[in-house]
Scaffold this active site. Structure first.
Site, mmCIF file in Angstrom:
data_model
loop_
_atom_site.group_PDB
_atom_site.id
_atom_site.type_symbol
_atom_site.label_atom_id
_atom_site.label_comp_id
_atom_site.label_asym_id
_atom_site.label_seq_id
_atom_site.Cartn_x
_atom_site.Cartn_y
_atom_site.Cartn_z
ATOM 1 N N ASP A 96 0.791 -1.237 0.000
ATOM 2 C CA ASP A 96 0.000 0.000 0.000
ATOM 3 C C ASP A 96 0.814 1.273 0.000
ATOM 4 O O ASP A 96 0.348 2.314 0.450
ATOM 5 C CB ASP A 96 -0.900 -0.018 1.244
ATOM 6 C CG ASP A 96 -0.112 -0.213 2.519
ATOM 7 O OD1 ASP A 96 1.108 0.003 2.496
ATOM 8 O OD2 ASP A 96 -0.715 -0.597 3.543
ATOM 9 N N GLU A 118 0.231 -9.119 -1.077
ATOM 10 C CA GLU A 118 -0.461 -8.587 0.110
ATOM 11 C C GLU A 118 -1.675 -7.749 -0.335
ATOM 12 O O GLU A 118 -1.850 -6.591 0.060
ATOM 13 C CB GLU A 118 0.472 -7.764 1.010
ATOM 14 C CG GLU A 118 -0.062 -7.605 2.419
ATOM 15 C CD GLU A 118 0.821 -6.746 3.318
ATOM 16 O OE1 GLU A 118 0.742 -5.515 3.252
ATOM 17 O OE2 GLU A 118 1.600 -7.323 4.092
ATOM 18 N N GLU A 132 -2.357 5.155 2.763
ATOM 19 C CA GLU A 132 -2.203 3.756 2.340
ATOM 20 C C GLU A 132 -3.521 3.090 1.937
ATOM 21 O O GLU A 132 -3.545 2.230 1.042
ATOM 22 C CB GLU A 132 -1.521 2.939 3.446
ATOM 23 C CG GLU A 132 -0.046 3.254 3.635
ATOM 24 C CD GLU A 132 0.218 4.457 4.518
ATOM 25 O OE1 GLU A 132 -0.744 5.059 5.032
ATOM 26 O OE2 GLU A 132 1.399 4.817 4.698
ATOM 27 N N HIS A 211 5.014 5.329 13.050
ATOM 28 C CA HIS A 211 5.330 6.185 11.893
ATOM 29 C C HIS A 211 4.114 6.659 11.105
ATOM 30 O O HIS A 211 4.250 7.347 10.095
ATOM 31 C CB HIS A 211 6.255 5.442 10.926
ATOM 32 C CG HIS A 211 5.593 4.261 10.253
ATOM 33 N ND1 HIS A 211 4.784 4.415 9.158
ATOM 34 C CD2 HIS A 211 5.611 2.959 10.528
ATOM 35 C CE1 HIS A 211 4.335 3.220 8.799
ATOM 36 N NE2 HIS A 211 4.816 2.322 9.609
ATOM 37 N N ARG A 213 1.241 8.513 9.326
ATOM 38 C CA ARG A 213 1.021 9.945 9.052
ATOM 39 C C ARG A 213 -0.183 10.497 9.798
ATOM 40 O O ARG A 213 -0.172 11.634 10.253
ATOM 41 C CB ARG A 213 0.814 10.150 7.551
ATOM 42 C CG ARG A 213 2.085 10.283 6.766
ATOM 43 C CD ARG A 213 1.773 10.544 5.303
ATOM 44 N NE ARG A 213 2.924 11.090 4.600
ATOM 45 C CZ ARG A 213 3.983 10.388 4.227
ATOM 46 N NH1 ARG A 213 4.063 9.096 4.516
ATOM 47 N NH2 ARG A 213 4.974 10.957 3.577
ATOM 48 N N HIS A 243 11.696 5.800 13.851
ATOM 49 C CA HIS A 243 11.587 5.917 12.385
ATOM 50 C C HIS A 243 12.266 7.207 11.917
ATOM 51 O O HIS A 243 12.242 8.216 12.623
ATOM 52 C CB HIS A 243 10.090 5.930 12.020
ATOM 53 C CG HIS A 243 9.808 5.716 10.561
ATOM 54 N ND1 HIS A 243 10.005 6.689 9.613
ATOM 55 C CD2 HIS A 243 9.330 4.633 9.891
ATOM 56 C CE1 HIS A 243 9.655 6.215 8.414
ATOM 57 N NE2 HIS A 243 9.241 4.966 8.566
HETATM 58 C C1 UD1 Z 1 6.265 4.847 4.062
HETATM 59 C C2 UD1 Z 1 4.949 4.356 3.471
HETATM 60 C C3 UD1 Z 1 4.153 3.576 4.492
HETATM 61 C C4 UD1 Z 1 4.979 2.497 5.145
HETATM 62 C C5 UD1 Z 1 6.229 3.131 5.716
HETATM 63 C C6 UD1 Z 1 7.107 2.071 6.326
HETATM 64 C C7 UD1 Z 1 3.834 5.777 1.800
HETATM 65 C C8 UD1 Z 1 2.927 6.901 1.579
HETATM 66 N N1 UD1 Z 1 4.128 5.488 3.085
HETATM 67 O O1 UD1 Z 1 5.977 5.849 5.031
HETATM 68 O O2 UD1 Z 1 3.045 2.975 3.850
HETATM 69 O O3 UD1 Z 1 4.231 1.895 6.171
HETATM 70 O O4 UD1 Z 1 6.946 3.774 4.666
HETATM 71 O O5 UD1 Z 1 8.097 2.609 7.133
HETATM 72 O O6 UD1 Z 1 4.286 5.140 0.878
HETATM 73 N N2 UD1 Z 1 13.386 8.774 5.681
HETATM 74 C C9 UD1 Z 1 14.761 8.781 5.735
HETATM 75 N N3 UD1 Z 1 15.420 7.602 5.478
HETATM 76 C C10 UD1 Z 1 14.783 6.441 5.190
HETATM 77 C C11 UD1 Z 1 13.371 6.453 5.166
HETATM 78 C C12 UD1 Z 1 12.677 7.639 5.395
HETATM 79 O O7 UD1 Z 1 15.382 9.796 5.984
HETATM 80 O O8 UD1 Z 1 15.434 5.413 4.964
HETATM 81 C C13 UD1 Z 1 12.649 10.071 5.910
HETATM 82 C C14 UD1 Z 1 12.775 11.026 4.715
HETATM 83 O O9 UD1 Z 1 12.793 12.337 5.201
HETATM 84 C C15 UD1 Z 1 11.468 10.767 3.945
HETATM 85 C C16 UD1 Z 1 10.525 10.593 5.117
HETATM 86 O O10 UD1 Z 1 11.251 9.819 6.070
HETATM 87 O O11 UD1 Z 1 11.101 11.822 3.093
HETATM 88 C C17 UD1 Z 1 9.216 9.938 4.779
HETATM 89 O O12 UD1 Z 1 9.386 8.792 3.989
HETATM 90 P P1 UD1 Z 1 8.160 8.230 3.118
HETATM 91 O O13 UD1 Z 1 8.586 7.021 2.394
HETATM 92 O O14 UD1 Z 1 7.544 9.332 2.328
HETATM 93 O O15 UD1 Z 1 7.053 7.871 4.176
HETATM 94 P P2 UD1 Z 1 7.033 6.950 5.451
HETATM 95 O O16 UD1 Z 1 6.420 7.769 6.516
HETATM 96 O O17 UD1 Z 1 8.361 6.344 5.692
HETATM 97 N N1 UDP Z 2 11.525 -3.179 11.468
HETATM 98 C C1 UDP Z 2 12.925 -3.141 11.366
HETATM 99 N N2 UDP Z 2 13.613 -2.250 12.160
HETATM 100 C C2 UDP Z 2 12.991 -1.396 13.015
HETATM 101 C C3 UDP Z 2 11.569 -1.420 13.078
HETATM 102 C C4 UDP Z 2 10.871 -2.310 12.273
HETATM 103 O O1 UDP Z 2 13.518 -3.895 10.603
HETATM 104 O O2 UDP Z 2 13.688 -0.628 13.698
HETATM 105 C C5 UDP Z 2 10.794 -4.128 10.603
HETATM 106 C C6 UDP Z 2 9.713 -4.957 11.264
HETATM 107 O O3 UDP Z 2 10.235 -6.198 11.713
HETATM 108 C C7 UDP Z 2 8.685 -5.143 10.152
HETATM 109 C C8 UDP Z 2 8.830 -3.896 9.314
HETATM 110 O O4 UDP Z 2 10.086 -3.331 9.653
HETATM 111 O O5 UDP Z 2 8.978 -6.256 9.339
HETATM 112 C C9 UDP Z 2 7.707 -2.932 9.581
HETATM 113 O O6 UDP Z 2 7.999 -1.699 8.992
HETATM 114 P P1 UDP Z 2 7.188 -0.379 9.303
HETATM 115 O O7 UDP Z 2 6.621 -0.443 10.660
HETATM 116 O O8 UDP Z 2 8.107 0.755 8.979
HETATM 117 O O9 UDP Z 2 6.065 -0.392 8.173
HETATM 118 P P2 UDP Z 2 4.592 -1.024 8.084
HETATM 119 O O10 UDP Z 2 4.709 -2.480 8.420
HETATM 120 O O11 UDP Z 2 3.727 -0.266 9.036
HETATM 121 O O12 UDP Z 2 4.205 -0.760 6.672
#
Ligand code: UD1
Ligand code: UDP
Length: 369
Positions: A96, A118, A132, A211, A213, A243
Site C-alpha cells: 500500500d 499482500e 495507504e 510512523h 502519518r 523511524h
Molecule cells: C512509508 C509508506 C508507508 C509504510 C512506511 C514504512 C507511503 C505513503 N508510506 O511511510 O506505507 O508503512 O513507509 O516505514 O508510501 N526517511 C529517511 N530515510 C529512510 C526512510 C525515510 O530519511 O530510509 C525520511 C525522509 O525524510 C522521507 C521521510 O522519512 O522523506 C518519509 O518517507 P516516506 O517514504 O515518504 O514515508 P514513510 O512515513 O516512511
Molecule cells: N523493522 C525493522 N527495524 C525497526 C523497526 C521495524 O527492521 O527498527 C521491521 C519490522 O520487523 C517489520 C517492518 O520493519 O517487518 C515494519 O515496517 P514499518 O513499521 O516501517 O512499516 P509497516 O509495516 O507499518 O508498513
C-alpha cells in the site's frame, strides 16, 4: 522465458518481497529483475544487505521530507524508463505504499500485467491509514493477479467485484522472511550488544515503533506522554527504534530523551529488530508488519491506531487496538504487565498470517498463469 520485474521502495516492502525475490531468481522459467524506487534509503538498504539482494535498477528517489505528490510524480516518470528498457510481461508490487500504487499505474499505462502481493487489506476509511488505504485500493483496481494473505482479505476483493479466478490466498511472505531471518541473526552484532547492555533482565521490556502519518502532531505527543508514564514504573524498560521520518524524530526525541528507562535508538537492521522483538514482553506500535510478525513470536501487540486492516489478528486476540488516547494506552499496558491471564490470552493466540511458505505458492501460481 517470462520477464518479471519486482518493484519496491520502503523497508517493509523489501522485507516482504525478499523471500519472493529469492524464489523467483532461482526459477529458470523466469527472467527476474529487481527495481527499487528507494522511496526509503537507509531503511531500505539495511534490508537489501541482510537478504543479499542486489537491485538491477535503483531509482534513488528519496528526498528528505518530500511531499507525497513530489514522490508520486517522480516515481511515475522514472519507472517508465525501466519499463521501456526491460519490457516486463509481469510487474509485481507490494501492499500500500506510494511506490506500489504509482508503479501499478505506470505499468497499466503501458499495458503490462500487474501482480499485487499482500492484496485485499482494507479499512474502508480513506483517512486511516493515510494515504495507504487509497494506495492499496488503487493498486487493487489495477492488478490482474491478487495474492491475498488470508480468506478475509480475499473476501474484501470478491465483495468489490474482483474476478474470483484472479484471487489467490497464499499467506503473507512476512512470515517466510521472519523464519528465514530468525535463523540468520548474529547476536554478536554491535547494535545487539548495545541493547544487551541496556536491558535489565529483571524488568519487563516493551518495544515501541511508530510512523503513521495520521498520528503526526497531537496524537504522537499524547503517545509519548503515555510512554513516559509507563516508563516511570520500576518494573519496566522501553526500547524505541525511532523511524527516520522527521515528523516522528522531532517529537519523539524532544519528549522522551530525558527518561532513563527509555532507550531511543535509530531504526534497527531487520536482523537486530526481530532479535529485539523476541526479547520483549510486548509491543506498542502502529506498524502493519509488526502486527503480523508478533504472533509468531508469541508477543502481544497494542496498536496505537483507531482501525486496523489486520482484522484477523484482532479476532484471534494477538492484537488490541488502543488508539492514541493516553489513558487507554497506559491502562492496557498495565493490564499486560499485571494480569497474567490477559497476557497469556494475547500471547498464545494463533498467527493467522500463514506458515512461512507464501513465496513458493506465489511463484507456482505465476508459473501456471
Ligand atoms: C512509508 C509508506 C508507508 C509504510 C512506511 C514504512 C507511503 C505513503 N508510506 O511511510 O506505507 O508503512 O513507509 O516505514 O508510501 N526517511 C529517511 N530515510 C529512510 C526512510 C525515510 O530519511 O530510509 C525520511 C525522509 O525524510 C522521507 C521521510 O522519512 O522523506 C518519509 O518517507 P516516506 O517514504 O515518504 O514515508 P514513510 O512515513 O516512511
Ligand atoms: N523493522 C525493522 N527495524 C525497526 C523497526 C521495524 O527492521 O527498527 C521491521 C519490522 O520487523 C517489520 C517492518 O520493519 O517487518 C515494519 O515496517 P514499518 O513499521 O516501517 O512499516 P509497516 O509495516 O507499518 O508498513
Amino acid at each position: 522465458m517470462k520477464n518479471i520485474l519486482v518493484v519496491f521502495g520502503t523497508r517493509p516492502e523489501a522485507i516482504k518481497m525478499a523471500p519472493l525475490v529469492k524464489v523467483l531468481l532461482k526459477t529458470p522459467e523466469f527472467k527476474t529483475k529487481i527495481c527499487v524506487t528507494a522511496q526509503h534509503r537507509e531503511m531500505l538498504d539495511q534490508v537489501l544487505d541482510f537478504f543479499c539482494i542486489k537491485p538491477d535498477y535503483d531509482l534513488n528517489l528519496m528526498k528528505p521530507n518530500q511531499t507525497l505528490n513530489q514522490l508520486s510524480s517522480r516515481i511515475l516518470t522514472e519507472i517508465d524508463e525501466v519499463l521501456k528498457d526491460f519490457k516486463p510481461e509481469l510487474v509485481l508490487v507490494h501492499g500500500d505504499t506510494t511506490t506500489s500504487s504509482m508503479v501499478a499505474l505506470a505499468s497499466f499505462h503501458r499495458g503490462i500485467k500487474i501482480g499485487h502481493i499482500e492484496a485485499g487489506l482494507r479499512t474502508y476509511d480513506k483517512s486511516a491509514p493515510f494515504p495507504e488505504e487509497i494506495n492499496r485500493q488503487i493498486t487493487g483496481r489495477l492488478a490482474d493477479l491478487h495474492f491475498t494473505p488470508t480468506e478475509e482479505t480475499a473476501k474484501n476483493l470478491l465483495n468489490e467485484g474482483v474476478d474470483k479466478n484472479s484471487i489467490h490466498i497464499t499467506g503473507n511472505t512476512v512470515i517466510d522472511a521472519l523464519f528465514w531471518g530468525l535463523k540468520h541473526v548474529d547476536e554478536t552484532r554491535k547494535d545487539i550488544k548495545k541493547i544487551k547492555n541496556f536491558i535489565d533482565f529483571n524488568k519487563r521490556l516493551i518495544v515501541i515503533t511508530g510512523h503513521r502519518r495520521e498520528n503526526f502532531g497531537k496524537k504522537f505527543i499524547e503517545l509519548c506522554d503515555a510512554l513516559n508514564q509507563i516508563a516511570n514504573r520500576k518494573d519496566t524498560q522501553l526500547i524505541y527504534p525511532v523511524h527516520l521520518n522527521p515528523n516522528v524524530q522531532e517529537v519523539v526525541y524532544k519528549k522522551l530523551s530525558n527518561n532513563k528507562n527509555i532507550l531511543l535508538i535509530p531504526p534497527l537492521d531487520y536482523e537486530a529488530f526481530i532479535w529485539l522483538l523476541n526479547q520483549s514482553n510486548f509491543i506498542i506500535t502502529d506498524s502493519g508488519g509488526i502486527q503480523e510478525e508478533a504472533p509468531s513470536l508469541k508477543k502481544p501487540v497494542l496498536v496505537t491506531r483507531e482501525v486496523t486492516e489486520r482484522k484477523e489478528a484482532v479476532k484471534e486476540g494477538t492484537v488490541k487496538l488502543v488508539g492514541t488516547d493516553k489513558e487507554k494506552i497506559v491502562n492496557n499496558a498495565i493490564l499486560l504487565l499485571e494480569n497474567h491471564k490477559f497476557y497469556d490470552y494475547m500471547a498464545n493466540a494463533k498467527n493467522p498470517y500463514g506458515d512461512g511458505n507464501a513465496a513458493g505458492k506465489i511463484k507456482n501460481i505465476i508459473l501456471n498463469d
